[in-house]
Design a protein around this motif. Structure first.
Motif, PDB file in Angstrom:
ATOM      1  N   MET A 146       0.710  -1.081  -0.006  1.00 11.84           N
ATOM      2  CA  MET A 146      -0.034  -0.024  -0.019  1.00 11.84           C
ATOM      3  C   MET A 146       0.791   1.200   0.347  1.00 11.84           C
ATOM      4  O   MET A 146       0.282   2.367   0.092  1.00 11.84           O
ATOM      5  CB  MET A 146      -0.938   0.058   1.179  1.00 11.84           C
ATOM      6  N   GLN A 147       2.108   1.164  -0.099  1.00  6.30           N
ATOM      7  CA  GLN A 147       2.934   2.247  -0.050  1.00  6.30           C
ATOM      8  C   GLN A 147       2.856   3.196  -1.300  1.00  6.30           C
ATOM      9  O   GLN A 147       2.623   4.542  -0.987  1.00  6.30           O
ATOM     10  CB  GLN A 147       4.448   1.706  -0.011  1.00  6.30           C
ATOM     11  N   VAL A 148       2.566   2.874  -2.530  1.00  2.90           N
ATOM     12  CA  VAL A 148       2.270   3.529  -3.624  1.00  2.90           C
ATOM     13  C   VAL A 148       1.031   4.221  -3.528  1.00  2.90           C
ATOM     14  O   VAL A 148       1.117   5.440  -3.816  1.00  2.90           O
ATOM     15  CB  VAL A 148       2.387   2.690  -5.028  1.00  2.90           C
ATOM     16  N   PHE A 149       0.156   3.658  -2.802  1.00  2.00           N
ATOM     17  CA  PHE A 149      -1.398   4.254  -2.830  1.00  2.00           C
ATOM     18  C   PHE A 149      -1.397   5.397  -1.808  1.00  2.00           C
ATOM     19  O   PHE A 149      -1.683   6.369  -2.066  1.00  2.00           O
ATOM     20  CB  PHE A 149      -2.312   3.314  -2.262  1.00  2.00           C
ATOM     21  N   GLU A 150      -0.638   5.472  -0.817  1.00  4.65           N
ATOM     22  CA  GLU A 150      -0.247   6.309   0.332  1.00  4.65           C
ATOM     23  C   GLU A 150       0.446   7.619  -0.501  1.00  4.65           C
ATOM     24  O   GLU A 150       0.007   8.641   0.102  1.00  4.65           O
ATOM     25  CB  GLU A 150       0.426   5.667   1.475  1.00  4.65           C
ATOM     26  N   ILE A 151       1.384   7.126  -1.060  1.00  2.53           N
ATOM     27  CA  ILE A 151       2.226   8.288  -1.886  1.00  2.53           C
ATOM     28  C   ILE A 151       1.404   9.017  -2.691  1.00  2.53           C
ATOM     29  O   ILE A 151       1.396  10.153  -2.775  1.00  2.53           O
ATOM     30  CB  ILE A 151       3.438   7.702  -2.299  1.00  2.53           C
ATOM     31  N   ILE A 152       0.583   8.103  -3.445  1.00  5.19           N
ATOM     32  CA  ILE A 152      -0.491   9.100  -4.590  1.00  5.19           C
ATOM     33  C   ILE A 152      -1.338  10.052  -3.664  1.00  5.19           C
ATOM     34  O   ILE A 152      -1.635  11.058  -4.157  1.00  5.19           O
ATOM     35  CB  ILE A 152      -0.908   7.977  -5.208  1.00  5.19           C
ATOM     36  N   LEU A 153      -1.871   9.577  -2.768  1.00  6.17           N
ATOM     37  CA  LEU A 153      -2.842  10.280  -1.974  1.00  6.17           C
ATOM     38  C   LEU A 153      -2.195  11.349  -1.385  1.00  6.17           C
ATOM     39  O   LEU A 153      -2.864  12.554  -1.340  1.00  6.17           O
ATOM     40  CB  LEU A 153      -3.622   9.407  -0.642  1.00  6.17           C
ATOM     41  N   ALA A 154      -1.026  11.377  -0.760  1.00  7.72           N
ATOM     42  CA  ALA A 154      -0.283  12.481  -0.171  1.00  7.72           C
ATOM     43  C   ALA A 154       0.087  13.573  -1.211  1.00  7.72           C
ATOM     44  O   ALA A 154       0.029  14.711  -1.022  1.00  7.72           O
ATOM     45  CB  ALA A 154       1.020  12.052   0.351  1.00  7.72           C
ATOM     46  N   VAL A 214      -1.723  14.017  -4.159  1.00  9.30           N
ATOM     47  CA  VAL A 214      -2.927  14.914  -4.529  1.00  9.30           C
ATOM     48  C   VAL A 214      -3.311  15.751  -3.347  1.00  9.30           C
ATOM     49  O   VAL A 214      -3.915  16.893  -3.654  1.00  9.30           O
ATOM     50  CB  VAL A 214      -4.059  13.750  -4.459  1.00  9.30           C
ATOM     51  N   LEU A 215      -2.805  15.361  -1.826  1.00  6.17           N
ATOM     52  CA  LEU A 215      -3.347  16.394  -0.914  1.00  6.17           C
ATOM     53  C   LEU A 215      -2.592  17.592  -1.009  1.00  6.17           C
ATOM     54  O   LEU A 215      -2.824  18.789  -0.781  1.00  6.17           O
ATOM     55  CB  LEU A 215      -3.142  15.632   0.455  1.00  6.17           C
ATOM     56  N   LEU A 216      -1.204  17.416  -1.258  1.00  6.64           N
ATOM     57  CA  LEU A 216      -0.438  18.440  -1.553  1.00  6.64           C
ATOM     58  C   LEU A 216      -0.887  19.238  -2.592  1.00  6.64           C
ATOM     59  O   LEU A 216      -0.559  20.562  -2.631  1.00  6.64           O
ATOM     60  CB  LEU A 216       1.114  17.922  -1.694  1.00  6.64           C
ATOM     61  N   LEU A 217      -1.131  18.707  -3.709  1.00 11.05           N
ATOM     62  CA  LEU A 217      -1.483  19.705  -4.739  1.00 11.05           C
ATOM     63  C   LEU A 217      -2.702  20.678  -4.461  1.00 11.05           C
ATOM     64  O   LEU A 217      -2.853  21.740  -4.906  1.00 11.05           O
ATOM     65  CB  LEU A 217      -1.709  18.801  -5.960  1.00 11.05           C
ATOM     66  N   PHE A 218      -3.741  19.990  -3.831  1.00 11.46           N
ATOM     67  CA  PHE A 218      -4.841  20.787  -3.338  1.00 11.46           C
ATOM     68  C   PHE A 218      -4.524  21.825  -2.532  1.00 11.46           C
ATOM     69  O   PHE A 218      -4.951  22.737  -2.494  1.00 11.46           O
ATOM     70  CB  PHE A 218      -5.898  19.592  -2.807  1.00 11.46           C
ATOM     71  N   ALA A 219      -3.691  21.433  -1.493  1.00 11.89           N
ATOM     72  CA  ALA A 219      -3.180  22.546  -0.485  1.00 11.89           C
ATOM     73  C   ALA A 219      -2.434  23.595  -1.266  1.00 11.89           C
ATOM     74  O   ALA A 219      -2.738  24.703  -0.925  1.00 11.89           O
ATOM     75  CB  ALA A 219      -2.288  21.929   0.552  1.00 11.89           C
ATOM     76  N   ALA A 220      -1.540  23.310  -2.229  1.00 14.08           N
ATOM     77  CA  ALA A 220      -0.976  24.312  -2.830  1.00 14.08           C
ATOM     78  C   ALA A 220      -1.732  25.163  -3.690  1.00 14.08           C
ATOM     79  O   ALA A 220      -1.865  26.432  -3.876  1.00 14.08           O
ATOM     80  CB  ALA A 220       0.193  23.934  -3.755  1.00 14.08           C
ATOM     81  N   ALA A 221      -2.741  24.447  -4.209  1.00 18.79           N
ATOM     82  CA  ALA A 221      -3.777  25.248  -5.068  1.00 18.79           C
ATOM     83  C   ALA A 221      -4.920  26.298  -4.387  1.00 18.79           C
ATOM     84  O   ALA A 221      -4.876  27.230  -4.653  1.00 18.79           O
ATOM     85  CB  ALA A 221      -4.686  24.278  -5.850  1.00 18.79           C
ATOM     86  N   VAL A 240     -12.660  16.367   1.069  1.00 16.13           N
ATOM     87  CA  VAL A 240     -13.253  15.198   0.735  1.00 16.13           C
ATOM     88  C   VAL A 240     -11.715  14.151   0.575  1.00 16.13           C
ATOM     89  O   VAL A 240     -12.279  13.095   0.912  1.00 16.13           O
ATOM     90  CB  VAL A 240     -13.944  15.330  -0.897  1.00 16.13           C
ATOM     91  N   MET A 241     -10.817  14.727  -0.055  1.00 14.10           N
ATOM     92  CA  MET A 241      -9.778  13.985  -0.141  1.00 14.10           C
ATOM     93  C   MET A 241      -9.035  13.488   1.235  1.00 14.10           C
ATOM     94  O   MET A 241      -8.659  12.601   1.332  1.00 14.10           O
ATOM     95  CB  MET A 241      -8.693  14.567  -1.169  1.00 14.10           C
ATOM     96  N   VAL A 242      -9.274  14.376   2.096  1.00 14.04           N
ATOM     97  CA  VAL A 242      -8.797  14.233   3.301  1.00 14.04           C
ATOM     98  C   VAL A 242      -9.476  13.208   4.179  1.00 14.04           C
ATOM     99  O   VAL A 242      -8.973  12.126   4.904  1.00 14.04           O
ATOM    100  CB  VAL A 242      -8.708  15.579   4.296  1.00 14.04           C
ATOM    101  N   ILE A 243     -10.801  13.228   4.013  1.00 12.64           N
ATOM    102  CA  ILE A 243     -11.753  12.252   4.742  1.00 12.64           C
ATOM    103  C   ILE A 243     -11.542  11.057   4.137  1.00 12.64           C
ATOM    104  O   ILE A 243     -11.547   9.892   4.517  1.00 12.64           O
ATOM    105  CB  ILE A 243     -13.289  12.706   4.763  1.00 12.64           C
ATOM    106  N   LEU A 244     -11.578  11.116   2.727  1.00 10.22           N
ATOM    107  CA  LEU A 244     -11.372   9.727   1.979  1.00 10.22           C
ATOM    108  C   LEU A 244     -10.055   8.888   2.384  1.00 10.22           C
ATOM    109  O   LEU A 244      -9.988   7.638   2.520  1.00 10.22           O
ATOM    110  CB  LEU A 244     -11.295  10.248   0.551  1.00 10.22           C
ATOM    111  N   SER A 245      -8.872   9.867   2.510  1.00 10.50           N
ATOM    112  CA  SER A 245      -7.738   9.217   2.611  1.00 10.50           C
ATOM    113  C   SER A 245      -7.741   8.635   4.195  1.00 10.50           C
ATOM    114  O   SER A 245      -7.137   7.581   4.458  1.00 10.50           O
ATOM    115  CB  SER A 245      -6.715  10.226   2.337  1.00 10.50           C
ATOM    116  N   ASN A 246      -8.064   9.392   5.145  1.00  9.77           N
ATOM    117  CA  ASN A 246      -8.181   9.004   6.341  1.00  9.77           C
ATOM    118  C   ASN A 246      -9.361   7.620   6.579  1.00  9.77           C
ATOM    119  O   ASN A 246      -8.768   6.679   7.403  1.00  9.77           O
ATOM    120  CB  ASN A 246      -8.634   9.972   7.447  1.00  9.77           C
ATOM    121  N   ALA A 247     -10.207   7.346   5.905  1.00  4.87           N
ATOM    122  CA  ALA A 247     -11.091   6.247   5.954  1.00  4.87           C
ATOM    123  C   ALA A 247     -10.313   5.237   5.228  1.00  4.87           C
ATOM    124  O   ALA A 247     -10.567   4.063   5.808  1.00  4.87           O
ATOM    125  CB  ALA A 247     -12.405   6.757   5.317  1.00  4.87           C
ATOM    126  N   LEU A 248      -9.900   5.396   4.174  1.00  2.43           N
ATOM    127  CA  LEU A 248      -9.098   4.305   3.435  1.00  2.43           C
ATOM    128  C   LEU A 248      -7.973   3.817   4.384  1.00  2.43           C
ATOM    129  O   LEU A 248      -7.639   2.648   4.506  1.00  2.43           O
ATOM    130  CB  LEU A 248      -8.572   4.775   2.052  1.00  2.43           C
TER     131      LEU A 248
END
Length: 82
Positions: free
Chosen positions: A1-9, A11-18, A69-77
């Protein structure tokens, strides 16, 4: 699951920067500016729905909702997967 966690991180960084960029591009609400300019209506005050500030305000809301939504989704997953 390392790759999935990196992808979510990423995406969250991109949302935060935006969110940061869009908020910094917006102009502040300055009170009593109309007194200095004579109180005349400007072009932007007449067409406020079409102005750049309205556009940035709309995108701020969209990006913020996506971020939450991404934060809630990533925490739930991460809670259910681990």
């Amino acid at each position: 699951m390392q790759v999935f966690e990196i992808i979510l991180a990423i995406v969250l960084l991109l949302f935060a920067a935006a969110i940061i960029i869009v908020v910094l591009l917006q102009e502040g609400n300055q009170k009593n500016v109309g007194v200095v300019t004579g109180g005349a209506d400007s072009f932007l005050s007449k067409n406020k729905a079409r102005s750049v500030d309205a556009f940035l305000s709309r995108w701020t809301k969209v990006i913020a909702i996506g971020f939450f939504v991404m934060v809630i989704l990533s925490n739930a997953l991460m809670y259910f997967i681990k």
